[in-house]
Design an enzyme around this catalytic site. Structure first.
Site, PDB file in Angstrom:
ATOM      1  CG  HIS A 287      12.403  -2.617  11.621  1.00 42.64           C
ATOM      2  ND1 HIS A 287      12.210  -3.411  10.520  1.00 42.64           N
ATOM      3  CD2 HIS A 287      11.170  -2.277  12.075  1.00 42.64           C
ATOM      4  CE1 HIS A 287      10.905  -3.548  10.308  1.00 42.64           C
ATOM      5  NE2 HIS A 287      10.258  -2.874  11.243  1.00 42.64           N
ATOM      6  CG  ASP A 288      15.991   1.042  14.528  1.00 43.65           C
ATOM      7  OD1 ASP A 288      16.015   0.886  13.287  1.00 43.65           O
ATOM      8  OD2 ASP A 288      15.417   2.003  15.071  1.00 43.65           O
TER       9      ASP A 288
END
Length: 313
Positions: free
Chosen positions: A240-241
């Site tokens: 995600h990040d």
């Protein structure tokens, strides 16, 4: 190089995003700001300092930010990241105590004023720090180059990771997210719709064997991969990040379009939902650039290439 501020709630994928940002060699990291989120802000500070130490960097300062959401009680995600936020990967590492006096939102304001039109904010945690900065200096924040946010879910309602319609970072402080979305800033939202497609498997991790970050990536993602295996039956974890950093490095990784997006702050079953008005039923000006698609394979290749180039010494 693009000037950035990384705003983190350092759990596992934040840590991988920090490494990607540093090892890419393409970003001028002005500073890192810490916010309550995956783990309490004290732990975020410790984890972020550990990452700086792991990367053998001494030029970055970590600024302590909000210790709780604007309105609600703090909410954390220990099941995914472990009690320490890094899956126990750096449990034996000690870091220096003491933090800068400057509050994270004030650091954001200071840097945007110092470099008008040049600073990209990469937000991979709840948006509390940015919301506080906007409330304090709304006109100054409009000088930001762009705000790239990991958060939300716009096309796949029912596939949230906190509530069926809600993603963790927005859910953790929906009131803050609503302030950010309506502040008139150039916002790009890297949502679960695309981040869940960027999947790091155990086989991918083995490609890093013999390189500097292999042990950290293998150990830190163990609890995250176990959680994913129990939920989805796959040994791996979504990046995600790191994808959020990747989009700043290479915007062509995602296909985007601008729509009006709002955040639900009252619904019992939908708190934190990012609602995108695809059909313009609300007749409001677009305020958020959302992601419609991602070249997931190319991003995972980029991620492995960047992390894999650092050798063990």
């Amino acid at each position: 190089m693009e000037k950035i501020i990384l705003d983190v709630d350092t759990g596992i994928d934040d840590a991988l995003a920090i490494i990607l940002a540093e090892e890419s060699g393409q970003l001028d990291i002005l500073g890192i700001t810490a916010v309550n989120g995956n783990v309490p802000v004290d732990t975020v500070m410790t984890n972020t300092k550990k990452m700086i130490q792991l990367m053998k960097q001494d030029s970055y300062t970590v600024y302590r930010g909000a210790s709780r959401p604007l309105v609600r009680d703090a909410f954390h995600e220990f099941l995914v990241h472990g009690r320490d936020g890094l899956g126990g990967a750096l449990a034996g590492m000690e870091v220096e105590p003491g933090d800068p006096q400057l509050f994270a939102p004030d650091f954001i304001i200071e840097q945007v004023k110092k470099y008008p039109g040049e600073v990209t904010l990469i937000m991979v945690g709840p948006l509390t720090n940015l919301a506080l900065a906007i409330q304090k200096a709304p006109e100054a924040l409009k000088k930001v180059k762009q705000v790239v946010i990991m958060g939300g879910l716009v096309q796949k309602a029912g596939f949230g990771n906190t509530l069926p319609t809600s993603e963790f970072n927005i859910f953790a402080d929906a009131e803050a997210a609503r302030i950010v979305f309506h502040a008139g800033l150039p916002v790009k939202l890297i949502s679960l719709d695309v981040t869940t497609q960027t999947f790091l498997t155990r086989e991918h991790i083995e490609q890093l064997k013999g390189t500097y970050y292999y042990d950290f990536v293998l150990k830190s993602t163990e609890i995250y991969r176990k959680y994913t295996k129990e939920k989805l039956g796959m040994d791996g974890c979504a990046l995600h990040d790191p994808l959020t950093v990747g989009v700043v490095l290479d915007p062509t990784l995602v296909k985007t379009a601008k729509y009006y997006v709002d955040v639900e702050t009252k619904g019992e079953l939908s708190y934190g939902q990012t609602i995108c008005d695809f059909r313009n039923l609300l007749k409001k000006e677009p305020n958020v650039e959302i992601c419609l698609d991602v070249d997931a394979e190319r991003f995972v290749e980029m991620f492995l290439k960047v992390l894999g180039k650092k050798e063990v010494r």
